[in-house]
Write an enzyme that holds these catalytic residues in place. Structure first.
Site, mmCIF file in Angstrom:
data_model
loop_
_atom_site.group_PDB
_atom_site.id
_atom_site.type_symbol
_atom_site.label_atom_id
_atom_site.label_comp_id
_atom_site.label_asym_id
_atom_site.label_seq_id
_atom_site.Cartn_x
_atom_site.Cartn_y
_atom_site.Cartn_z
ATOM 1 N N ARG A 231 -2.837 -11.921 4.082
ATOM 2 C CA ARG A 231 -4.190 -11.565 3.639
ATOM 3 C C ARG A 231 -4.391 -12.000 2.199
ATOM 4 N NH1 ARG A 231 -7.656 -8.077 4.962
ATOM 5 N NH2 ARG A 231 -8.905 -9.880 4.473
ATOM 6 N N HIS B 47 -10.669 -2.884 -1.058
ATOM 7 C CA HIS B 47 -11.610 -2.304 -0.098
ATOM 8 C C HIS B 47 -12.653 -1.490 -0.849
ATOM 9 C CE1 HIS B 47 -9.084 -3.096 3.505
ATOM 10 N NE2 HIS B 47 -8.098 -3.008 2.634
ATOM 11 N N TYR C 199 -0.699 -9.859 0.922
ATOM 12 C CA TYR C 199 0.398 -9.281 1.708
ATOM 13 C C TYR C 199 0.419 -9.853 3.122
ATOM 14 C CZ TYR C 199 -3.249 -6.053 3.362
ATOM 15 O OH TYR C 199 -4.388 -5.503 3.877
ATOM 16 N N HIS D 1 -7.262 -8.442 -2.030
ATOM 17 C CA HIS D 1 -8.598 -7.843 -1.887
ATOM 18 C C HIS D 1 -8.575 -6.373 -2.275
ATOM 19 C CE1 HIS D 1 -6.535 -7.114 1.944
ATOM 20 N NE2 HIS D 1 -7.195 -5.973 1.961
ATOM 21 N N TYR E 217 0.842 -1.194 0.000
ATOM 22 C CA TYR E 217 0.000 0.000 0.000
ATOM 23 C C TYR E 217 0.877 1.244 0.000
ATOM 24 C CZ TYR E 217 -4.239 -2.603 1.297
ATOM 25 O OH TYR E 217 -5.307 -3.446 1.312
#
Lengths: 271, 191
Positions: free
Chosen positions: A187, A192, A177, A190, A138
């Protein structure tokens, strides 16, 4: 400026102490399996995540212990804020053109419709997304995963729904990640999604996943939705009709908000 | 719970996670009106976890009527023009779990109703958003007649009524769990 403060606030991804991230995946799997077994034996049907889901360690001190109080919505709760083209530029729905150059990764389109619980399309309403880049990183000061930043990808997008409740984003498929919930925790990939309805009581934030991810069974955030059918509602479908020749791969994901409590006229509900 | 004949099952929510900070908060998100607005009011407080420790990674949204009780349907919450009241605000709490909105006291949407501000709470570690209400403390008769508040114990009721401080600001803390746990709300149509 408001965006800056929380970035300093997150716990570092490095371990804090002896107990931090000490539990094994096997330990987590056992805990999750026990909850699944209790759910199956209960005979109940749940459609939302548990707020009290100890395998997601950060939830332990952050879930209410009392049931929510059922209440009838008052006037203000029967409306939602309005967003328009003043708020959102059309190009914000293409996350691959935001920083000049082409981002690295698998170019995809994610599209679908947003409906309320009675099947009415949610029109002209704001959809916001954010996600990691193709390497699972991110654009965030506290994301310390040693994967590369992509200078051509912020991973942030917005759009307004159409008259049929449809939305569409062009982006890059995010990578999975690691995180610090337990030892070797990852995780599933995905995106959000932040969603508004016609009533403020329909406000929700969720995560969309990609089909066939091998990390589903291991992920306590996904598994906090203890009903298998319910959590599959967060998984997009690959749709070859959305894919474009020599350009991108297509995913389809429809979103259902809770039922509106407004009194709708026939004209309003003309789907 | 719903009286609607609901045909579709709602999509599940998920936690906002840790990395919303660069995506959702926006410039002037917390300023529904400018501080120089004659009726401007500071709404502020702290979000706490079950140990009474401030939660530094929570995001709050408010939605409210204007001073006359009118529900705004004006666009422009994301790019504010400084004049239009849209009724919506968003803020990320700071390192100490504290937040501030600059807004106005909402008027009652109907005569005699107790005015309140809708609050939605998101946080890392919170698997789905929570809804609650921030009631203004002044109209004690309307508060006594409020259908939600009148069904609560004194302690529960106290979690939903803001405190008016000496400087005119409203203080409203959120306790996700434990002592003084905030009363959170469920509405028909969602379990």
């Amino acid at each position: 400026m408001a965006a800056e403060n929380p970035e300093d606030a997150f716990e570092p991804l490095t371990a804090k102490g002896a107990d931090d991230a000490a539990d094994s995946q096997d330990q987590l799997n056992n805990e999750m399996a026990q909850i699944t077994k209790q759910y199956e034996e209960s005979g109940r049907t749940e459609t939302q995540p548990r707020l009290d889901y100890a395998p997601y360690r950060s939830s332990i001190l952050r879930h209410p212990t009392k049931d929510p109080r059922h209440t009838d919505p008052e006037t203000i709760e029967l409306y939602a804020p309005a967003f328009g083209e003043r708020d959102v530029h059309k190009l914000e729905s293409d996350l691959t053109i935001q920083d000049g150059g082409e981002p690295i990764g698998e170019r995809i389109r994610i599209t679908g419709r947003i409906l309320d619980g009675d099947g009415r399309p949610v029109r002209n309403q704001l959809v916001e997304i954010w996600q990691a880049n193709a390497a699972g990183r991110y654009i965030h000061k506290r994301d310390q995963h040693p994967a590369p930043i992509d200078p051509n990808f912020t991973g942030v997008g917005r759009c307004l729904t159409g008259d049929d409740g449809s939305y569409s984003f062009v982006t890059i498929k995010p990578g999975p990640y690691p995180w610090k919930n337990h030892q070797n925790a990852w995780r599933p990939a995905h995106v959000h999604f932040s969603l508004f309805g016609t009533d403020f009581t329909q406000r929700m934030i969720t995560q969309m996943y990609f089909p066939g991810d091998p990390l589903f069974a291991l992920d306590p955030i996904y598994q906090s939705i203890v009903d298998p059918k319910a959590r599959e509602r967060l998984v997009a479908d690959y749709d070859h009709n959305v894919s474009e020749h020599e350009w991108l791969l297509g995913y389809k994901w429809d979103i259902v908000l809770s039922g509106s409590n407004r009194t709708w006229t026939e004209d309003d509900s003309n789907v | 719970m719903s009286e609607n004949t609901q045909r579709l099952v709602p999509t599940p929510g998920q936690t906002i996670g840790p990395f919303y900070g660069y995506a959702l908060p926006y410039e002037n998100g917390e300023n529904l009106v400018d501080r120089s607005h004659p009726g401007s009011v500071r709404l502020h407080g702290t979000v706490y976890d079950g140990h009474g420790v401030p939660v530094p990674d929570s995001m709050l949204e408010i939605w409210q009527a204007d001073e006359n009780g009118k529900v705004s349907q004006e666009t422009g919450s994301l790019i504010r023009d400084g004049y239009t009241f849209t009724g919506f605000g968003r803020v990320a709490v700071d390192n100490e779990g504290q937040y501030t909105f600059t807004t106005v006291n909402p008027g009652p949407t109907e005569a005699g109703k107790a005015p309140f501000i809708c609050l939605t709470v998101f946080a890392r570690g919170l698997l789905n958003r929570l809804f609650t209400r921030i009631y203004l403390p002044e109209d004690t008769e309307a508060l006594a007649n409020d259908p939600l508040l009148s069904g609560l114990s004194e302690d529960e009721r106290a979690t939903l009524v803001a405190t008016r401080e000496a400087d005119g600001s409203l203080r409203f803390d959120v306790h996700l769990q434990g002592d003084g746990e905030t009363v959170f709300l469920a509405y028909p149509g969602l379990e």
